[in-house]
Design a protein around this motif. Structure first.
Motif, PDB file in Angstrom:
ATOM      1  N   THR A 188       3.495   8.064 -11.432  1.00  0.00           N
ATOM      2  CA  THR A 188       3.509   7.474 -12.781  1.00  0.00           C
ATOM      3  C   THR A 188       2.319   7.967 -13.619  1.00  0.00           C
ATOM      4  O   THR A 188       2.442   8.093 -14.842  1.00  0.00           O
ATOM      5  CB  THR A 188       3.516   5.934 -12.717  1.00  0.00           C
ATOM      6  OG1 THR A 188       2.470   5.500 -11.850  1.00  0.00           O
ATOM      7  CG2 THR A 188       4.851   5.412 -12.201  1.00  0.00           C
ATOM      8  N   ALA A 189       1.189   8.272 -12.953  1.00  0.00           N
ATOM      9  CA  ALA A 189       0.050   8.846 -13.698  1.00  0.00           C
ATOM     10  C   ALA A 189       0.470  10.196 -14.287  1.00  0.00           C
ATOM     11  O   ALA A 189       0.093  10.543 -15.415  1.00  0.00           O
ATOM     12  CB  ALA A 189      -1.156   9.010 -12.781  1.00  0.00           C
ATOM     13  N   ALA A 190       1.291  10.935 -13.544  1.00  0.00           N
ATOM     14  CA  ALA A 190       1.780  12.228 -14.059  1.00  0.00           C
ATOM     15  C   ALA A 190       2.638  12.015 -15.296  1.00  0.00           C
ATOM     16  O   ALA A 190       2.600  12.808 -16.247  1.00  0.00           O
ATOM     17  CB  ALA A 190       2.573  12.955 -12.979  1.00  0.00           C
ATOM     18  N   VAL A 191       3.402  10.928 -15.325  1.00  0.00           N
ATOM     19  CA  VAL A 191       4.252  10.660 -16.502  1.00  0.00           C
ATOM     20  C   VAL A 191       3.372  10.274 -17.706  1.00  0.00           C
ATOM     21  O   VAL A 191       3.587  10.744 -18.823  1.00  0.00           O
ATOM     22  CB  VAL A 191       5.300   9.558 -16.205  1.00  0.00           C
ATOM     23  CG1 VAL A 191       6.177   9.312 -17.425  1.00  0.00           C
ATOM     24  CG2 VAL A 191       6.165   9.934 -15.005  1.00  0.00           C
ATOM     25  N   VAL A 192       2.360   9.430 -17.452  1.00  0.00           N
ATOM     26  CA  VAL A 192       1.438   9.047 -18.543  1.00  0.00           C
ATOM     27  C   VAL A 192       0.835  10.318 -19.165  1.00  0.00           C
ATOM     28  O   VAL A 192       0.810  10.474 -20.397  1.00  0.00           O
ATOM     29  CB  VAL A 192       0.304   8.138 -18.008  1.00  0.00           C
ATOM     30  CG1 VAL A 192      -0.779   7.928 -19.071  1.00  0.00           C
ATOM     31  CG2 VAL A 192       0.869   6.796 -17.540  1.00  0.00           C
ATOM     32  N   ARG A 193       0.396  11.238 -18.309  1.00  0.00           N
ATOM     33  CA  ARG A 193      -0.260  12.464 -18.814  1.00  0.00           C
ATOM     34  C   ARG A 193       0.753  13.386 -19.490  1.00  0.00           C
ATOM     35  O   ARG A 193       0.451  14.017 -20.510  1.00  0.00           O
ATOM     36  CB  ARG A 193      -0.973  13.176 -17.672  1.00  0.00           C
ATOM     37  CG  ARG A 193      -2.131  12.347 -17.129  1.00  0.00           C
ATOM     38  CD  ARG A 193      -3.076  13.149 -16.262  1.00  0.00           C
ATOM     39  NE  ARG A 193      -4.159  12.292 -15.802  1.00  0.00           N
ATOM     40  CZ  ARG A 193      -4.211  11.731 -14.593  1.00  0.00           C
ATOM     41  NH1 ARG A 193      -3.261  11.978 -13.690  1.00  0.00           N
ATOM     42  NH2 ARG A 193      -5.219  10.939 -14.261  1.00  0.00           N
ATOM     43  N   ALA A 194       1.953  13.467 -18.929  1.00  0.00           N
ATOM     44  CA  ALA A 194       2.986  14.333 -19.534  1.00  0.00           C
ATOM     45  C   ALA A 194       3.380  13.800 -20.916  1.00  0.00           C
ATOM     46  O   ALA A 194       3.633  14.581 -21.833  1.00  0.00           O
ATOM     47  CB  ALA A 194       4.209  14.403 -18.624  1.00  0.00           C
ATOM     48  N   SER A 196       0.830  -1.200   0.000  1.00  0.00           N
ATOM     49  CA  SER A 196       0.000   0.000   0.000  1.00  0.00           C
ATOM     50  C   SER A 196       0.873   1.262   0.000  1.00  0.00           C
ATOM     51  O   SER A 196       0.590   2.224  -0.725  1.00  0.00           O
ATOM     52  CB  SER A 196      -0.921  -0.071   1.217  1.00  0.00           C
ATOM     53  OG  SER A 196      -1.290   1.187   1.608  1.00  0.00           O
ATOM     54  N   ARG A 197       1.973   1.253   0.752  1.00  0.00           N
ATOM     55  CA  ARG A 197       2.872   2.425   0.741  1.00  0.00           C
ATOM     56  C   ARG A 197       3.556   2.572  -0.611  1.00  0.00           C
ATOM     57  O   ARG A 197       3.753   3.686  -1.092  1.00  0.00           O
ATOM     58  CB  ARG A 197       3.933   2.272   1.840  1.00  0.00           C
ATOM     59  CG  ARG A 197       3.341   2.469   3.219  1.00  0.00           C
ATOM     60  CD  ARG A 197       4.442   2.368   4.248  1.00  0.00           C
ATOM     61  NE  ARG A 197       3.899   2.454   5.590  1.00  0.00           N
ATOM     62  CZ  ARG A 197       4.516   1.986   6.671  1.00  0.00           C
ATOM     63  NH1 ARG A 197       5.696   1.400   6.553  1.00  0.00           N
ATOM     64  NH2 ARG A 197       3.976   2.112   7.855  1.00  0.00           N
ATOM     65  N   TYR A 198       3.925   1.452  -1.198  1.00  0.00           N
ATOM     66  CA  TYR A 198       4.520   1.481  -2.555  1.00  0.00           C
ATOM     67  C   TYR A 198       3.545   2.126  -3.532  1.00  0.00           C
ATOM     68  O   TYR A 198       3.898   3.040  -4.286  1.00  0.00           O
ATOM     69  CB  TYR A 198       4.865   0.045  -2.974  1.00  0.00           C
ATOM     70  CG  TYR A 198       4.831  -0.224  -4.463  1.00  0.00           C
ATOM     71  CD1 TYR A 198       5.843   0.234  -5.301  1.00  0.00           C
ATOM     72  CD2 TYR A 198       3.771  -0.947  -5.042  1.00  0.00           C
ATOM     73  CE1 TYR A 198       5.808  -0.014  -6.665  1.00  0.00           C
ATOM     74  CE2 TYR A 198       3.732  -1.201  -6.396  1.00  0.00           C
ATOM     75  CZ  TYR A 198       4.751  -0.725  -7.215  1.00  0.00           C
ATOM     76  OH  TYR A 198       4.711  -0.967  -8.574  1.00  0.00           O
ATOM     77  N   GLU A 199       2.285   1.685  -3.468  1.00  0.00           N
ATOM     78  CA  GLU A 199       1.300   2.236  -4.406  1.00  0.00           C
ATOM     79  C   GLU A 199       1.092   3.732  -4.174  1.00  0.00           C
ATOM     80  O   GLU A 199       0.991   4.510  -5.119  1.00  0.00           O
ATOM     81  CB  GLU A 199      -0.034   1.474  -4.290  1.00  0.00           C
ATOM     82  CG  GLU A 199      -1.084   2.067  -5.203  1.00  0.00           C
ATOM     83  CD  GLU A 199      -2.405   1.318  -5.212  1.00  0.00           C
ATOM     84  OE1 GLU A 199      -2.404   0.073  -5.072  1.00  0.00           O
ATOM     85  OE2 GLU A 199      -3.448   1.998  -5.365  1.00  0.00           O
ATOM     86  N   THR A 200       1.029   4.116  -2.915  1.00  0.00           N
ATOM     87  CA  THR A 200       0.822   5.533  -2.606  1.00  0.00           C
ATOM     88  C   THR A 200       1.934   6.375  -3.221  1.00  0.00           C
ATOM     89  O   THR A 200       1.689   7.440  -3.772  1.00  0.00           O
ATOM     90  CB  THR A 200       0.801   5.742  -1.071  1.00  0.00           C
ATOM     91  OG1 THR A 200      -0.261   4.958  -0.557  1.00  0.00           O
ATOM     92  CG2 THR A 200       0.617   7.196  -0.706  1.00  0.00           C
ATOM     93  N   GLU A 201       3.161   5.898  -3.139  1.00  0.00           N
ATOM     94  CA  GLU A 201       4.275   6.694  -3.671  1.00  0.00           C
ATOM     95  C   GLU A 201       4.317   6.679  -5.198  1.00  0.00           C
ATOM     96  O   GLU A 201       4.635   7.677  -5.826  1.00  0.00           O
ATOM     97  CB  GLU A 201       5.607   6.174  -3.112  1.00  0.00           C
ATOM     98  CG  GLU A 201       6.788   6.972  -3.642  1.00  0.00           C
ATOM     99  CD  GLU A 201       8.041   6.822  -2.804  1.00  0.00           C
ATOM    100  OE1 GLU A 201       7.935   6.486  -1.606  1.00  0.00           O
ATOM    101  OE2 GLU A 201       9.134   7.050  -3.362  1.00  0.00           O
TER     102      GLU A 201
END
Ligand SMILES: Cc1cc2nc3c(=O)[nH]c(=O)nc-3n(C[C@H](O)[C@H](O)[C@H](O)COP(=O)(O)OP(=O)(O)OC[C@H]3O[C@@H](n4cnc5c(N)ncnc54)[C@H](O)[C@@H]3O)c2cc1C
Length: 396
Positions: free
Chosen positions: A348-354, A338-343
């Motif tokens: 990575t969503a920001a990279v997909v959008r960028a 869960s901590r891994y996912e939070t970080e």
């Protein structure tokens, strides 16, 4: 009981090596019966090279990679519009490497076998399902043995879905996940024996109307190239996305046959290539959550992205390192995941959008190109100051 990693591509072995360094027992199951050097060139950005060096793979990586010195943007007559230094030349403390994907995968898998033991990688074994409901300390994973056609069940401390674009783990976690999204761009890719150009460590990005060429050396006297042609507006993918689908010279050459850069023979690159591959530029909408309990996603399974930022493999490597660090820190597996996912999910969503934004931007002038490349680095956390100042992800 071991952590089971579905997928022996790039993110899977990087995770196995990172978990091993954190003292966590791990095994990889890879669907392919034989790992052949598939794919063409990819790039590892400094933030990922740093992690692989910290895993003790610096020399091996330097031996197979070309340390990229610059990105040169120009028109189809070879007129330089904008030059961006890259890697060490840009001030990063670690290089950017252009490598053959298959050679990188082999290097990583060899390191896994050497450090974790020969039985740590099982090929011809495909994860087909899991049950994370009943047991308190394990997840039951169903694995298809492709040679015999039988499905066995194994208990694992955790299941990491590093099984790529068509992830079975993702499909089980997110059965209502939407379809792949097509950018409207067809890509033809290949590697060709060719003389190095410009610095010998330059990546060139050439645009003309709806056509674009990206080319860079990957060592061994080979130049990797990607030809992209915009065919339509973005929308759901109707066909298939298969990495190793054969492409046809006759489909791609007409868009590029009158390009004359002077220092790089573009039509010659295409006609001199033994095997052309064709692939649609696709991604998926970022997920609202990745995993739960003892199961999570990593790399392309979690966040497939356009290749425009050259970030897919790099983000998978960083995922691997953060996952292992959280394993080392947390008292129990669900907390670590869960901590891994939070970080990693928002990052990575920001990279997909960028990547989408950079693809849409269509920058042409030096000023636009400088702004777009700066914005990309800032919005993905990849700017020099950030990367150089970031604390190590090493769990020791
Ligand atoms: C054959 C191939 C060729 C590629 N070529 C290129 C390229 O030329 N350029 C580029 O930019 N990117 C390429 N990619 C994608 C690139 O490797 C990834 O974008 C990036 O490196 C992230 O890696 P990953 O480990 O998340 O995914 P991948 O590298 O895709 O690795 C996923 C692995 O999981 C395995 N797998 C799939 N389903 C299962 C399952 N159910 N159980 C067990 N194993 C499973 C696959 O065989 C694969 O080895 C390619 C991927 C593949 C699989």
């Amino acid at each position: 009981m071991r952590v089971l990693i579905a997928g022996g591509g790039i993110g899977g072995p990087a995770t196995a090596l990172s978990l091993h360094a954190a003292g966590v027992e791990t095994a990889v199951v890879e669907s392919a019966r034989e790992v052949r050097p598939l794919g063409v060139g990819i790039n590892l950005l400094p933030h990922a090279v740093r992690e692989l060096i910290e895993l003790g793979l610096g020399d091996e990586l330097a031996a197979i990679g070309v340390a990229t010195a610059e990105n040169v943007y120009c028109d189809r007559f070879g007129t330089r519009l904008f030059t961006e230094p890259r890697g060490l030349a840009q001030g990063y403390r670690w290089p950017q490497y252009s490598v053959h994907r298959g050679e990188l995968q082999r290097l990583l898998l060899a390191a896994v076998r050497e450090r974790l033991g020969a039985d740590a990688v099982r090929t011809g074994a495909r994860v087909v399902g899991f049950d994370d409901s009943g047991q308190r300390d394990s997840v039951r994973v169903r694995v298809l043995d492709r040679a015999t056609g039988t499905v066995g069940e194994t208990a694992a401390r955790a299941l990491i879905g590093a099984d790529g674009l068509h992830s079975a783990v993702r499909a089980a976690l997110h059965p209502r996940d939407g379809t792949l999204l097509w950018s409207g761009i067809r890509m033809w890719r290949g590697t060709t024996r060719a003389e190095p150009f410009l610095t010998g460590r330059s990546m060139v990005i050439v645009r003309d109307g709806d056509a674009e060429l990206v080319a860079y050396p990957i060592g061994g006297g080979r130049v990797n190239w990607v030809c992209q042609v915009r065919m339509s507006e973005p929308g759901p993918l109707t066909g298939e996305a298969v990495w190793n689908r054969a492409g046809r010279l006759a489909d791609v050459l007409p868009y590029f046959e009158d390009w004359r850069l002077g220092w790089l023979d573009v039509p010659g690159l295409l006609t001199g290539c033994d095997e052309i591959l064709e692939y649609p530029m696709v991604d998926r909408e970022p997920l609202p959550w990745w995993g739960s309990g003892r199961v999570t996603l990593l790399g392309d399974a979690a966040h497939p992205m356009y290749p425009v930022g050259a970030n897919g493999a790099s983000q998978a490597v960083v995922d691997a390192r953060v996952l292992a660090r959280e394993f080392a820190r947390a008292d129990d597996v669900p907390t670590a995941l869960s901590r891994y996912e939070t970080e990693r999910r928002a990052a990575t969503a920001a990279v997909v959008r960028a990547n989408r934004a950079m693809n849409r931007a269509g920058a042409r002038t030096p000023e636009e190109l400088a702004r777009v490349t700066d914005t990309y680095r800032d919005t993905t956390g990849g700017d020099v100051r950030n990367v150089n100042a970031r604390p190590s992800l090493s769990c020791r």
